[in-house]
Design a protein around this motif. Structure first.
Motif, short mmCIF file in Angstrom:
data_model
loop_
_atom_site.label_atom_id
_atom_site.label_comp_id
_atom_site.label_asym_id
_atom_site.label_seq_id
_atom_site.Cartn_x
_atom_site.Cartn_y
_atom_site.Cartn_z
N TRP A 218 0.85 -1.19 0.00
CA TRP A 218 0.00 0.00 0.00
C TRP A 218 0.88 1.24 0.00
N PHE A 219 0.61 2.15 -0.94
CA PHE A 219 1.37 3.38 -1.04
C PHE A 219 0.55 4.54 -0.46
N ALA A 220 1.18 5.32 0.40
CA ALA A 220 0.51 6.44 1.03
C ALA A 220 0.20 7.53 0.01
N PRO A 221 -0.97 8.16 0.10
CA PRO A 221 -1.33 9.24 -0.84
C PRO A 221 -0.64 10.54 -0.46
N LEU A 222 0.63 10.67 -0.86
CA LEU A 222 1.43 11.83 -0.53
C LEU A 222 1.58 12.74 -1.74
N PRO A 223 1.80 14.04 -1.52
CA PRO A 223 1.98 14.96 -2.65
C PRO A 223 3.25 14.70 -3.44
N THR A 224 4.17 13.91 -2.89
CA THR A 224 5.42 13.60 -3.59
C THR A 224 5.32 12.35 -4.46
N ASN A 225 4.12 11.78 -4.60
CA ASN A 225 3.97 10.50 -5.30
C ASN A 225 4.39 10.56 -6.76
N MET A 226 4.37 11.73 -7.37
CA MET A 226 4.77 11.81 -8.77
C MET A 226 6.28 11.57 -8.93
N LEU A 227 7.02 11.72 -7.82
CA LEU A 227 8.45 11.45 -7.85
C LEU A 227 8.77 10.10 -7.23
N VAL A 228 8.30 9.90 -6.02
CA VAL A 228 8.56 8.65 -5.32
C VAL A 228 7.36 8.30 -4.44
N LYS A 229 6.95 7.04 -4.49
CA LYS A 229 5.86 6.55 -3.66
C LYS A 229 6.44 5.84 -2.44
N LEU A 230 5.90 6.14 -1.28
CA LEU A 230 6.30 5.50 -0.04
C LEU A 230 5.12 4.74 0.55
N GLY A 231 5.39 3.60 1.12
CA GLY A 231 4.30 2.82 1.67
C GLY A 231 4.78 1.68 2.55
N VAL A 232 3.91 0.72 2.73
CA VAL A 232 4.23 -0.46 3.54
C VAL A 232 3.88 -1.72 2.74
N GLU A 233 4.59 -2.80 3.05
CA GLU A 233 4.33 -4.07 2.40
C GLU A 233 4.25 -5.18 3.44
N ALA A 234 3.50 -6.22 3.11
CA ALA A 234 3.38 -7.37 4.00
C ALA A 234 3.01 -8.58 3.16
N GLY A 235 3.44 -9.75 3.61
CA GLY A 235 3.13 -10.95 2.84
C GLY A 235 3.58 -12.22 3.51
N TYR A 236 3.63 -13.28 2.71
CA TYR A 236 3.96 -14.62 3.19
C TYR A 236 5.01 -15.23 2.28
N ARG A 237 5.97 -15.95 2.89
CA ARG A 237 7.04 -16.56 2.13
C ARG A 237 7.22 -18.02 2.56
N ASN A 238 7.48 -18.91 1.59
CA ASN A 238 7.76 -20.31 1.87
C ASN A 238 8.99 -20.72 1.07
N TYR A 239 10.00 -21.22 1.78
CA TYR A 239 11.29 -21.52 1.16
C TYR A 239 11.68 -22.96 1.50
N GLY A 240 11.73 -23.81 0.49
CA GLY A 240 12.13 -25.19 0.66
C GLY A 240 13.43 -25.48 -0.07
N LEU A 241 14.34 -26.16 0.61
CA LEU A 241 15.66 -26.44 0.04
C LEU A 241 16.01 -27.90 0.23
N THR A 242 16.27 -28.59 -0.89
CA THR A 242 16.78 -29.95 -0.86
C THR A 242 18.09 -29.96 -1.63
N ILE A 243 19.18 -30.28 -0.95
CA ILE A 243 20.49 -30.39 -1.58
C ILE A 243 20.85 -31.87 -1.67
N GLY A 244 21.07 -32.36 -2.88
CA GLY A 244 21.37 -33.77 -3.10
C GLY A 244 22.86 -34.03 -3.11
N GLU A 245 23.20 -35.20 -3.62
CA GLU A 245 24.61 -35.61 -3.68
C GLU A 245 25.43 -34.73 -4.62
N SER A 246 24.78 -34.24 -5.68
CA SER A 246 25.47 -33.35 -6.61
C SER A 246 24.50 -32.29 -7.10
#
Length: 272
Positions: A218-246
């Protein structure tokens, strides 16, 4: 209301030259905190159980839990050239268990007797090279991601010379894993919201890495948005790692692992 409109008008005049100068480059980024969980963890061909509590029989248990950590990312887009993405993720688990067992990992072997403190560090640094397909209020990105595993495994009985400390390296060179990249986002302009996700994966033989991320910004409705948008982010991550013999012809048997971390994250975001 008049004060707000005057502020917006002044910002428009002030930043208009800068905005026109940035037409040829887009920069997005984020910085925040991950709340991680360890769902599964086995090392050294199932002889080490990160979550287990066995003290004298295999798999030796390390009684670990995931720790929270920082993350940071940026994406730089220039016409014609591939988009360049950089990302750092601090991801590790720690634990303490009283053991009487021999542990072998990463080419090192040590017999431990006593209260064993251990850490499995799966932190990484990513470099992505992608191209985007622009769509109305959306984009689909595809390309390659190169992941450098910058962590390792360490274990020590305090006050003794019983220790293992090994990094994710082959012949002194950090392990760099090439991965396929697929991502995209969808903008909801009326709400200043962006929904997106990305998948980085390497399903090759005995080695399989899958990193899935879904998030909203979500980006805040700021008067500077035409140059740079500032906001907050949130989410979910799932990371699976299997390392084999090679892995892609390299001998990675010393690091044979099967682990999975997941969790939610939140932080600040910008779009320039």
């Amino acid at each position: 209301m008049k004060i707000w409109m005057a502020t917006a008008a002044a910002a428009t005049v002030l930043f208009a030259p800068l905005a026109s100068a940035k037409v040829l480059i887009d920069i997005d980024g984020g910085l925040g905190y991950s709340f991680n969980s360890l769902n599964e963890g086995s090392l050294a061909n199932d002889s080490i159980d990160l979550q287990g509590t066995n003290s004298a029989t295999e798999p030796v248990g390390l009684n670990q839990d995931a720790e929270n950590g920082l993350y940071a990312w940026t994406k730089i887009s220039v016409p014609i050239f591939p988009d360049v993405g950089l990302k750092y993720q601090n991801l590790y688990s720690t634990g303490t268990n009283t053991v009487a067992q021999t542990v072998e990992y990463g080419g090192e072997t040590q017999t431990f007797t006593g209260e064993l403190e251990s850490e499995f560090d799966l932190s990484y640094f990513d470099l992505s090279l992608t191209y985007g397909i622009p769509l109305p209020s959306a984009s689909v990105d595809f390309g390659l991601n190169f992941r450098s595993l910058i962590g390792g495994f360490s274990a020590e009985v305090d006050g003794t010379n019983q220790s293992i400390d090994t990094a994710f390296e082959v012949g002194g060179t950090p392990i760099i894993v090439p991965m396929l990249y697929l991502g995209g986002h969808f903008d909801i302009p009326v709400a200043d919201v962006r929904l997106g996700g990305e998948l980085k994966t390497l399903p090759i033989g005995d080695t399989n890495i899958t990193d899935l991320e879904l998030k909203g910004t979500w980006f805040a409705p700021l008067p500077t948005n035409m140059l740079v948008k500032l906001g907050v982010e949130a989410g979910y991550r799932n990371y699976g790692l299997t390392i084999g013999e090679s892995t892609l012809g390299a001998d990675t048997s010393d690091f044979a692992s099967d682990v999975n971390y997941s969790g939610f994250f939140a932080g600040a975001a910008l779009s320039f």
